[in-house]
Design an enzyme around this catalytic site. Structure first.
Site, PDB file in Angstrom:
ATOM      1  N   HIS A 246       0.777  -1.122  -0.041  1.00  0.00           N
ATOM      2  CA  HIS A 246       0.028  -0.055   0.083  1.00  0.00           C
ATOM      3  C   HIS A 246       0.874   1.325  -0.145  1.00  0.00           C
ATOM      4  O   HIS A 246       1.684   1.064   0.683  1.00  0.00           O
ATOM      5  CB  HIS A 246      -0.884  -0.166   1.294  1.00  0.00           C
ATOM      6  CG  HIS A 246      -2.179   1.019   1.217  1.00  0.00           C
ATOM      7  ND1 HIS A 246      -2.060   2.050   1.403  1.00  0.00           N
ATOM      8  CD2 HIS A 246      -3.447   0.645   0.878  1.00  0.00           C
ATOM      9  CE1 HIS A 246      -3.424   2.564   1.197  1.00  0.00           C
ATOM     10  NE2 HIS A 246      -4.148   1.884   0.701  1.00  0.00           N
ATOM     11  N   GLU A 304      -7.697  -5.797  -0.209  1.00  0.00           N
ATOM     12  CA  GLU A 304      -8.174  -6.312  -1.602  1.00  0.00           C
ATOM     13  C   GLU A 304      -8.103  -8.000  -1.341  1.00  0.00           C
ATOM     14  O   GLU A 304      -8.954  -8.760  -1.958  1.00  0.00           O
ATOM     15  CB  GLU A 304      -7.413  -5.914  -2.886  1.00  0.00           C
ATOM     16  CG  GLU A 304      -7.398  -4.565  -2.928  1.00  0.00           C
ATOM     17  CD  GLU A 304      -8.829  -3.939  -3.552  1.00  0.00           C
ATOM     18  OE1 GLU A 304      -9.540  -4.574  -3.142  1.00  0.00           O
ATOM     19  OE2 GLU A 304      -8.802  -2.671  -3.944  1.00  0.00           O
TER      20      GLU A 304
HETATM   21  N1  COA Z   1       4.381  -7.224  -4.481  1.00  0.00           N
HETATM   22  C1  COA Z   1       5.621  -7.172  -4.890  1.00  0.00           C
HETATM   23  N2  COA Z   1       6.265  -6.285  -4.570  1.00  0.00           N
HETATM   24  C2  COA Z   1       5.570  -5.023  -4.353  1.00  0.00           C
HETATM   25  C3  COA Z   1       4.335  -5.055  -4.106  1.00  0.00           C
HETATM   26  C4  COA Z   1       3.531  -6.214  -4.334  1.00  0.00           C
HETATM   27  N3  COA Z   1       2.287  -6.409  -3.947  1.00  0.00           N
HETATM   28  N4  COA Z   1       3.996  -4.037  -3.613  1.00  0.00           N
HETATM   29  C5  COA Z   1       4.991  -3.088  -3.528  1.00  0.00           C
HETATM   30  N5  COA Z   1       6.195  -3.962  -4.012  1.00  0.00           N
HETATM   31  C6  COA Z   1       7.551  -3.414  -4.277  1.00  0.00           C
HETATM   32  C7  COA Z   1       7.774  -2.814  -5.589  1.00  0.00           C
HETATM   33  O1  COA Z   1       8.011  -3.946  -6.486  1.00  0.00           O
HETATM   34  C8  COA Z   1       8.881  -1.807  -5.310  1.00  0.00           C
HETATM   35  O2  COA Z   1      10.110  -2.703  -5.199  1.00  0.00           O
HETATM   36  P1  COA Z   1      11.495  -2.272  -5.676  1.00  0.00           P
HETATM   37  O3  COA Z   1      11.516  -1.025  -5.042  1.00  0.00           O
HETATM   38  O4  COA Z   1      12.352  -3.231  -5.540  1.00  0.00           O
HETATM   39  O5  COA Z   1      11.283  -1.789  -7.152  1.00  0.00           O
HETATM   40  C9  COA Z   1       8.445  -1.487  -3.913  1.00  0.00           C
HETATM   41  O6  COA Z   1       7.687  -2.395  -3.274  1.00  0.00           O
HETATM   42  C10 COA Z   1       7.850  -0.007  -3.996  1.00  0.00           C
HETATM   43  O7  COA Z   1       6.804  -0.157  -5.006  1.00  0.00           O
HETATM   44  P2  COA Z   1       5.828   1.346  -5.430  1.00  0.00           P
HETATM   45  O8  COA Z   1       5.213   0.679  -6.581  1.00  0.00           O
HETATM   46  O9  COA Z   1       6.634   2.372  -5.611  1.00  0.00           O
HETATM   47  O10 COA Z   1       5.007   1.419  -4.270  1.00  0.00           O
HETATM   48  P3  COA Z   1       3.673   1.701  -4.231  1.00  0.00           P
HETATM   49  O11 COA Z   1       3.480   2.744  -2.800  1.00  0.00           O
HETATM   50  O12 COA Z   1       3.434   2.893  -5.421  1.00  0.00           O
HETATM   51  O13 COA Z   1       2.778   0.606  -4.212  1.00  0.00           O
HETATM   52  C11 COA Z   1       0.660  -0.585  -4.586  1.00  0.00           C
HETATM   53  C12 COA Z   1       1.509   0.658  -3.849  1.00  0.00           C
HETATM   54  C13 COA Z   1      -0.682  -0.780  -4.088  1.00  0.00           C
HETATM   55  C14 COA Z   1       0.658   0.201  -5.971  1.00  0.00           C
HETATM   56  C15 COA Z   1       1.629  -1.631  -4.373  1.00  0.00           C
HETATM   57  O14 COA Z   1       1.839  -2.221  -3.480  1.00  0.00           O
HETATM   58  C16 COA Z   1       0.824  -2.877  -5.409  1.00  0.00           C
HETATM   59  O15 COA Z   1       1.058  -2.846  -6.704  1.00  0.00           O
HETATM   60  N6  COA Z   1       0.333  -3.726  -4.895  1.00  0.00           N
HETATM   61  C17 COA Z   1      -0.371  -4.921  -5.471  1.00  0.00           C
HETATM   62  C18 COA Z   1      -1.724  -4.619  -6.112  1.00  0.00           C
HETATM   63  C19 COA Z   1      -2.685  -4.399  -5.108  1.00  0.00           C
HETATM   64  O16 COA Z   1      -3.081  -5.018  -4.032  1.00  0.00           O
HETATM   65  N7  COA Z   1      -3.543  -3.032  -5.209  1.00  0.00           N
HETATM   66  C20 COA Z   1      -4.480  -2.617  -4.156  1.00  0.00           C
HETATM   67  C21 COA Z   1      -3.919  -1.590  -3.276  1.00  0.00           C
HETATM   68  S1  COA Z   1      -5.472  -1.429  -1.996  1.00  0.00           S
END
Ligand code: COA
Length: 362
Positions: A246, A304
């Site tokens: 998140h 989720e």
């Molecule tokens: N699985 C694997 N790696 C994950 C991850 C996940 N669910 N969530 C974050 N990461 C990792 C990223 O790969 C990244 O790694 P890196 O630094 O080695 O490249 C790091 O964590 C940061 O990711 P980032 O996209 O910058 O973080 P964010 O704050 O934007 O992420 C989400 C938030 C929700 C987009 C992300 O956690 C995600 O994609 N989750 C899966 C989808 C999901 O469940 N969405 C519903 C949200 S309520």
């Protein structure tokens, strides 16, 4: 510059607060734990809309008005259910909502609140060749949504579970879809336009589109028989584990626990109970794999993961999970749109130009 606008405060709101370190969600002065399972969805919608419509009635009257709005949406859109059902169920719902009047009255807002609850079951039924079931204006909102889906009065436990879900996701700070909603509302474009922006943003798998893939993941892991191995493989291939991580929460999303408790209550020894036990194993494996693979970031279970189990138990197919999310979030979007229209200015940030510069003519 913040790529992704982390930590940028883009609005002041009285609507909700997400405490990412404490793992707490506050909705208009009430903690989520106080509302979920205790307040009904129309009551929470009233809480969110309070102060944004001069003619907002009391709780009971608003619940009745939402019931009448369900009937009105059904009556207006029923002739085109077959056309809408030719699209995927989310796009069909969005197209139906786009046909609602783009005004700013309470009646316009209530039709928007009613629309996902009416369109989702109607379009799912149309897709499988079943006749749409008309809303019952006097019924509880969540119970009516389930009845329109299955064609029969479902168990009060399932209706209560769906109601708790709708309340749990009704608002959540300045998430991507709420921000999109506020941007459009800031141009004074009207409620339906603002909601369509929110619906567009919610669809993506990084936001409200995640729970469908959670079901696919659980099925694939079950077939593989090796949760940790399957999850590690995903990470190695650069994939994200759906239902985890998140932007704001560094601890467990409090909504995950609320929904897990609801699924447990539904569970027993039947299919839902077995699915929950399996999901809990997968959750533990995923948390461990993520801890090892991404030690620099605390990636925890988000809303989720257990949304998928709850909506599966309630009888919704995975393709409609984002629709049900929208059915809950829509009250929050409307409140944010009104708050933006009444207290905010046009949202118009700047970009930094990093492209080529034109040749200077001598
Ligand atoms: N699985 C694997 N790696 C994950 C991850 C996940 N669910 N969530 C974050 N990461 C990792 C990223 O790969 C990244 O790694 P890196 O630094 O080695 O490249 C790091 O964590 C940061 O990711 P980032 O996209 O910058 O973080 P964010 O704050 O934007 O992420 C989400 C938030 C929700 C987009 C992300 O956690 C995600 O994609 N989750 C899966 C989808 C999901 O469940 N969405 C519903 C949200 S309520």
């Amino acid at each position: 510059m913040a790529n992704g606008l982390d930590d940028v405060v883009a609005a002041e709101t009285v609507l909700s607060d997400v405490d990412g370190l404490g793992g707490r969600l506050t909705i208009r002065g009430h903690s989520l734990l106080e509302l979920a399972g205790r307040w009904r969805y129309p009551q929470v919608a009233r809480l969110l809309l309070d102060g944004f419509f001069d003619d907002l009635p009391g709780d009971a009257e608003l619940a009745e008005a939402i019931g009448r709005a369900r009937v009105e949406v059904f009556r207006r859109l029923q002739p085109i259910f077959p056309t809408l059902a030719a699209l995927d169920v989310y796009s069909g719902m969005r197209a139906g909502i786009a046909l609602l009047q783009d005004g700013g009255t309470l009646a316009d807002a209530l039709r928007l609140i009613a629309a996902p609850a009416v369109l989702t079951p109607a379009l799912l039924r149309a897709k499988r060749g079943d006749k749409a079931v008309a809303p019952d204006k006097g019924a509880d909102h969540a119970a009516d949504m389930l009845r329109m889906l299955s064609g029969k009065a479902d168990s009060p436990d399932l209706a209560r579970a769906l109601d708790t879900y709708l309340v749990t996701v009704c608002d959540h700070g300045l998430n991507a879809s709420t921000f999109a909603t506020r941007v459009v509302a800031s141009t004074q474009a009207g409620l339906t336009s603002a909601i369509l922006a929110g619906l567009g943003a919610l669809k993506g798998p990084l936001h409200g589109g995640a729970p469908g893939p959670v079901v696919e993941m659980l099925d694939a892991i079950e077939a593989s028989g090796d949760a940790a191995g399957w999850l590690r493989d995903e990470i190695v291939h650069g994939e994200r584990i759906m239902g985890f991580g998140h932007r704001i929460y560094r601890v467990r999303d409090p909504r995950a626990d609320v929904l897990k408790a609801v699924v447990r209550q539904l569970g027993g020894k039947g299919g839902t109970g077995r699915r929950l036990a399996f999901a809990e194993e997968v959750e533990q494996a995923a948390l461990e794999v993520l801890r090892v693979a991404k030690p620099q970031r605390s990636i925890q279970t988000n809303v989720e993961f257990y949304t998928a189990l709850l909506l599966e138990a309630a009888g919704f197919p995975a393709e409609a999970f984002s629709n049900v999310f929208a059915a809950g979030r829509i009250a929050g979007w409307i409140a944010h749109a009104r708050e933006q229209q009444t207290t905010g200015r046009l949202i118009r940030p700047q970009s930094r130009y990093v492209g080529p510069v034109p040749d200077l003519v001598a």
